[in-house]
Write a protein that holds these residues in place. Structure first.
Motif, PDB file in Angstrom:
ATOM      1  N   ALA A 227     -41.720 -31.282  64.664  1.00 49.95           N
ATOM      2  CA  ALA A 227     -42.113 -30.117  63.885  1.00 49.95           C
ATOM      3  C   ALA A 227     -43.329 -30.403  63.017  1.00 49.95           C
ATOM      4  CB  ALA A 227     -40.950 -29.649  63.023  1.00 49.95           C
ATOM      5  N   ARG A 228     -44.080 -29.355  62.741  1.00 52.27           N
ATOM      6  CA  ARG A 228     -45.227 -29.455  61.834  1.00 52.27           C
ATOM      7  C   ARG A 228     -44.758 -29.517  60.395  1.00 52.27           C
ATOM      8  NH1 ARG A 228     -49.051 -31.065  59.976  1.00 52.27           N
ATOM      9  NH2 ARG A 228     -51.210 -30.342  59.994  1.00 52.27           N
ATOM     10  N   ALA A 229     -43.667 -28.837  60.107  1.00 54.04           N
ATOM     11  CA  ALA A 229     -43.096 -28.815  58.769  1.00 54.04           C
ATOM     12  C   ALA A 229     -41.657 -28.339  58.864  1.00 54.04           C
ATOM     13  CB  ALA A 229     -43.906 -27.898  57.844  1.00 54.04           C
ATOM     14  N   GLY A 230     -40.919 -28.540  57.787  1.00 58.70           N
ATOM     15  CA  GLY A 230     -39.556 -28.024  57.686  1.00 58.70           C
ATOM     16  C   GLY A 230     -39.370 -27.482  56.287  1.00 58.70           C
ATOM     17  N   LEU A 231     -38.585 -26.430  56.138  1.00 65.55           N
ATOM     18  CA  LEU A 231     -38.381 -25.905  54.791  1.00 65.55           C
ATOM     19  C   LEU A 231     -37.042 -25.207  54.644  1.00 65.55           C
ATOM     20  CD1 LEU A 231     -39.001 -22.630  55.086  1.00 65.55           C
ATOM     21  CD2 LEU A 231     -41.356 -23.356  54.884  1.00 65.55           C
ATOM     22  N   VAL A 232     -36.622 -25.094  53.390  1.00 71.25           N
ATOM     23  CA  VAL A 232     -35.397 -24.391  53.013  1.00 71.25           C
ATOM     24  C   VAL A 232     -35.774 -23.422  51.905  1.00 71.25           C
ATOM     25  CG1 VAL A 232     -33.069 -24.608  52.053  1.00 71.25           C
ATOM     26  CG2 VAL A 232     -33.963 -26.392  53.578  1.00 71.25           C
ATOM     27  N   ALA A 233     -35.304 -22.196  51.981  1.00 68.40           N
ATOM     28  CA  ALA A 233     -35.617 -21.208  50.950  1.00 68.40           C
ATOM     29  C   ALA A 233     -35.051 -21.651  49.607  1.00 68.40           C
ATOM     30  CB  ALA A 233     -35.044 -19.846  51.335  1.00 68.40           C
ATOM     31  N   PRO A 234     -35.823 -21.521  48.530  1.00 70.21           N
ATOM     32  CA  PRO A 234     -35.330 -21.934  47.211  1.00 70.21           C
ATOM     33  C   PRO A 234     -34.195 -21.039  46.722  1.00 70.21           C
ATOM     34  CG  PRO A 234     -37.426 -20.774  47.019  1.00 70.21           C
ATOM     35  CD  PRO A 234     -37.192 -20.981  48.476  1.00 70.21           C
ATOM     36  N   ASP A 235     -33.281 -21.649  45.979  1.00 73.29           N
ATOM     37  CA  ASP A 235     -32.147 -20.914  45.425  1.00 73.29           C
ATOM     38  C   ASP A 235     -31.735 -21.557  44.105  1.00 73.29           C
ATOM     39  OD1 ASP A 235     -30.886 -23.265  46.186  1.00 73.29           O
ATOM     40  OD2 ASP A 235     -29.804 -22.371  47.869  1.00 73.29           O
ATOM     41  N   GLU A 236     -30.552 -21.229  43.613  1.00 77.03           N
ATOM     42  CA  GLU A 236     -30.102 -21.754  42.328  1.00 77.03           C
ATOM     43  C   GLU A 236     -30.004 -23.277  42.332  1.00 77.03           C
ATOM     44  OE1 GLU A 236     -29.794 -20.244  39.499  1.00 77.03           O
ATOM     45  OE2 GLU A 236     -30.377 -18.324  40.391  1.00 77.03           O
ATOM     46  N   THR A 237     -29.675 -23.867  43.475  1.00 81.82           N
ATOM     47  CA  THR A 237     -29.627 -25.327  43.577  1.00 81.82           C
ATOM     48  C   THR A 237     -31.016 -25.908  43.334  1.00 81.82           C
ATOM     49  OG1 THR A 237     -27.787 -25.232  45.148  1.00 81.82           O
ATOM     50  CG2 THR A 237     -29.067 -27.267  45.099  1.00 81.82           C
ATOM     51  N   THR A 238     -32.039 -25.260  43.893  1.00 82.82           N
ATOM     52  CA  THR A 238     -33.428 -25.683  43.691  1.00 82.82           C
ATOM     53  C   THR A 238     -33.808 -25.572  42.222  1.00 82.82           C
ATOM     54  OG1 THR A 238     -33.827 -24.575  45.820  1.00 82.82           O
ATOM     55  CG2 THR A 238     -35.752 -25.449  44.645  1.00 82.82           C
ATOM     56  N   PHE A 239     -33.487 -24.431  41.626  1.00 80.15           N
ATOM     57  CA  PHE A 239     -33.877 -24.195  40.237  1.00 80.15           C
ATOM     58  C   PHE A 239     -33.213 -25.202  39.301  1.00 80.15           C
ATOM     59  CE2 PHE A 239     -33.902 -19.454  41.627  1.00 80.15           C
ATOM     60  CZ  PHE A 239     -34.969 -19.698  42.465  1.00 80.15           C
ATOM     61  N   ALA A 240     -31.930 -25.497  39.559  1.00 81.37           N
ATOM     62  CA  ALA A 240     -31.210 -26.444  38.702  1.00 81.37           C
ATOM     63  C   ALA A 240     -31.832 -27.830  38.776  1.00 81.37           C
ATOM     64  CB  ALA A 240     -29.740 -26.496  39.116  1.00 81.37           C
ATOM     65  N   PHE A 241     -32.289 -28.226  39.956  1.00 78.39           N
ATOM     66  CA  PHE A 241     -32.929 -29.527  40.128  1.00 78.39           C
ATOM     67  C   PHE A 241     -34.240 -29.593  39.353  1.00 78.39           C
ATOM     68  CE2 PHE A 241     -35.783 -32.520  42.139  1.00 78.39           C
ATOM     69  CZ  PHE A 241     -34.986 -33.606  42.464  1.00 78.39           C
ATOM     70  N   LEU A 242     -34.984 -28.505  39.372  1.00 77.90           N
ATOM     71  CA  LEU A 242     -36.318 -28.493  38.773  1.00 77.90           C
ATOM     72  C   LEU A 242     -36.323 -28.215  37.274  1.00 77.90           C
ATOM     73  CD1 LEU A 242     -38.281 -26.476  41.505  1.00 77.90           C
ATOM     74  CD2 LEU A 242     -38.481 -28.920  41.030  1.00 77.90           C
ATOM     75  N   ARG A 243     -35.267 -27.614  36.763  1.00 77.25           N
ATOM     76  CA  ARG A 243     -35.264 -27.055  35.399  1.00 77.25           C
ATOM     77  C   ARG A 243     -35.794 -28.016  34.339  1.00 77.25           C
ATOM     78  NH1 ARG A 243     -36.438 -24.835  31.766  1.00 77.25           N
ATOM     79  NH2 ARG A 243     -35.428 -23.238  30.497  1.00 77.25           N
ATOM     80  N   ASP A 244     -35.370 -29.249  34.336  1.00 80.82           N
ATOM     81  CA  ASP A 244     -35.753 -30.189  33.288  1.00 80.82           C
ATOM     82  C   ASP A 244     -36.784 -31.220  33.735  1.00 80.82           C
ATOM     83  OD1 ASP A 244     -33.992 -29.010  31.414  1.00 80.82           O
ATOM     84  OD2 ASP A 244     -32.307 -30.105  32.286  1.00 80.82           O
ATOM     85  N   ARG A 245     -37.455 -30.945  34.845  1.00 80.04           N
ATOM     86  CA  ARG A 245     -38.486 -31.867  35.322  1.00 80.04           C
ATOM     87  C   ARG A 245     -39.736 -31.757  34.443  1.00 80.04           C
ATOM     88  NH1 ARG A 245     -35.873 -35.464  38.634  1.00 80.04           N
ATOM     89  NH2 ARG A 245     -34.059 -34.271  39.359  1.00 80.04           N
ATOM     90  N   PRO A 246     -40.537 -32.817  34.406  1.00 87.48           N
ATOM     91  CA  PRO A 246     -41.761 -32.783  33.589  1.00 87.48           C
ATOM     92  C   PRO A 246     -42.663 -31.611  33.956  1.00 87.48           C
ATOM     93  CG  PRO A 246     -41.316 -35.013  34.349  1.00 87.48           C
ATOM     94  CD  PRO A 246     -40.344 -34.114  35.070  1.00 87.48           C
ATOM     95  N   GLY A 247     -43.237 -30.975  32.940  1.00 85.69           N
ATOM     96  CA  GLY A 247     -44.215 -29.917  33.172  1.00 85.69           C
ATOM     97  C   GLY A 247     -43.650 -28.568  33.553  1.00 85.69           C
ATOM     98  N   MET A 248     -42.322 -28.428  33.609  1.00 86.93           N
ATOM     99  CA  MET A 248     -41.763 -27.139  33.968  1.00 86.93           C
ATOM    100  C   MET A 248     -41.968 -26.132  32.840  1.00 86.93           C
ATOM    101  SD  MET A 248     -40.550 -26.916  36.968  1.00 86.93           S
ATOM    102  CE  MET A 248     -40.927 -28.207  38.161  1.00 86.93           C
TER     103      MET A 248
END
Length: 469
Positions: A227-248
């Protein structure tokens, strides 16, 4: 007709169209020390600068020694590559995470970890496993050296639309079955060219139930299906992972950002070029037997007989693989003994992976016939593992938990490599001939199987250890 997620991101970043190609704006350009020197030389020769050094980030990962952060790189070629990386980043004002830096690590581990990778972005890197970042609903592509120069100079990249594939995994994954097993089962079914030229979108209950670490593992392996790329649509699991990351963003800015991220969905009436459907309940732990990820079977199965393969080319490839791997058809996979277990890489070197390994090894001892190397995917992963006491668990079990992060035995570009004829159970993504060292034999496995194999001395699952007490 509706639009796929991949097409939405593509269209949002299209600057112009020309001769069948689209010129896409690139949000994040990741660099490592191995494939970038020539691109910088090209910039100098053309008298160009880096267009957006603030959207470019470098790290040292492929050649870095893992025994100690103070250990010098030994290979002359690696020394030169690291020196050029440091000089180039300094000259062009690009932030660089050097060995010993708190943010250093494998490029596809630190991107998400540092909050650099976000939904809806375009991400590129001169590394095929850039597909990893698609787990966040980003369009993430591996690129070549000439393309690296183009992005450095213009922050854009001309690309031709690759087409789409939907992989829907219905139902829940059985206990003990992981994203790595799912990826290997998919590739075993569709082949290493099954996704060729496509952007794969992973969908279904089994996918949305995965952690972000699991989604990263799955998207990481997309390139192994061509494959050229693979992806998963963002959801609450994505948001929870990113919430406290630097620069958010914070407050109302965070709300506005997540509202945009929530819009990143494939329309219900969108049509994919290809579709594959898997039943999660039918999956089990997988292990490779050959010399590419498609040559894999369930752990409870046996080494296949090439004579039973109808396709002539596939049969010949299986015969060559068995000769290289020194395996006989009909051999139970659980009877295959190993002398090395490697845990790490951009596929399975995150904190969740180390937790799984620690849980299996806790209170157990590594087989006397097996050498176990555990390399964290980043300096942050190692710090967290130590904070949770995993270093003690690994040490008491007899595993070598390395002090520094890097690609290590996955690419065998430093001293971490297998010798001719050595056989490893490895949590990496490729089992090509010589991938982990000249003449080395690699069996791809998930972290839990790697840990159980370390104890049993042969390919095994954690349930095998429980059965024997």
């Amino acid at each position: 007709m509706g639009t796929t997620l991949a097409r939405k991101i593509w269209d949002l970043h299209r600057v112009a169209s020309m001769g069948g190609d689209d010129l896409l704006y690139i949000d994040l350009h990741l660099l490592h020390e191995v494939n970038t020197p020539q691109a910088f030389d090209g910039l100098r020769a053309a008298g160009r600068t880096v267009r957006r050094p603030d959207l470019t980030v470098g790290t040292e990962d492929h050649n870095t020694p893992t025994i100690s952060v103070d250990r010098a790189v030994r290979d002359p070629r690696a020394v030169e590559q690291s020196a050029l990386m440091r000089a180039n980043c300094q000259e062009f004002g690009i932030p660089l995470h050097r060995l010993g830096n708190p943010g250093q690590g494998i490029v596809h581990v630190i991107g998400p970890e540092l909050g650099l990778t976000r939904p809806g972005m375009t991400v590129v890197c001169c590394d095929s496993h850039t597909t990893t970042h698609g787990a966040f609903g980003a369009l993430a592509l591996g690129i070549g050296t000439s393309q690296v120069e183009h992005v450095l100079a213009t922050q854009t990249l001309p690309l031709r639309w690759p087409g789409t594939m939907a992989v829907t995994v219905n139902g829940a994954l059985p206990s003990g079955v992981t994203a790595k097993d799912l990826a290997m089962a998919l590739i075993a079914r569709i082949g290493t060219a099954g996704g060729r030229g496509s952007i794969i979108e992973y969908r279904g209950e089994a996918i949305t139930s995965l952690s972000m670490e699991g989604r990263m593992t799955l998207c990481n392996m997309s390139v192994e299906a061509g494959a050229r790329a693979g992806l998963v649509a963002p959801d609450e699991t994505t948001f929870a992972f990113l919430r406290d990351r630097p620069g958010m963003p914070q407050g109302t800015e965070w709300e506005a950002e997540t509202a945009f991220w929530e819009s990143l969905r494939t329309d219900e009436d969108a049509v994919f070029d290809h579709e594959v459907v898997l039943d999660a309940s039918e999956l089990s732990p997988y292990v490779s037997w050959g010399t590419h990820p498609g040559q894999s079977v369930p752990l409870h199965d046996t080494v296949p007989d090439p004579a039973a393969i109808q396709d002539e080319e596939e049969r010949a490839a299986a015969e060559r693989a068995l000769e290289y791997m020194d395996l006989k058809p009909g051999t139970p996979m659980r009877d295959i003994r190993v002398d090395t277990v490697f845990v790490g890489s951009c596929t399975n070197g995150r904190i969740e992976d180390l937790r799984v390994v620690a849980e299996v090894l806790r209170g157990r001892t590594v087989s006397e016939e097996v050498s176990v190397i555990i390399v964290p995917g980043s300096a942050q992963v190692r710090r967290q593992a130590v904070a949770e006491g995993m270093d003690l668990v690994f040490g008491e079990a007899g595993a070598d938990f390395r002090a520094a992060a890097g690609c290590s035995m996955c690419a065998a570009l430093n001293e971490d490599r297998l010798g001719p004829g050595q056989r490893a159970a490895s949590t990496t993504n490729r089992n090509y001939e010589g991938r982990q060292g000249k003449g080395a034999r690699t069996h791809l496995v998930a972290p839990a199987v790697a840990a159980a194999t370390a104890v049993a001395g042969r390919l095994a699952a954690p349930t095998d250890l429980e059965a024997r007490g």
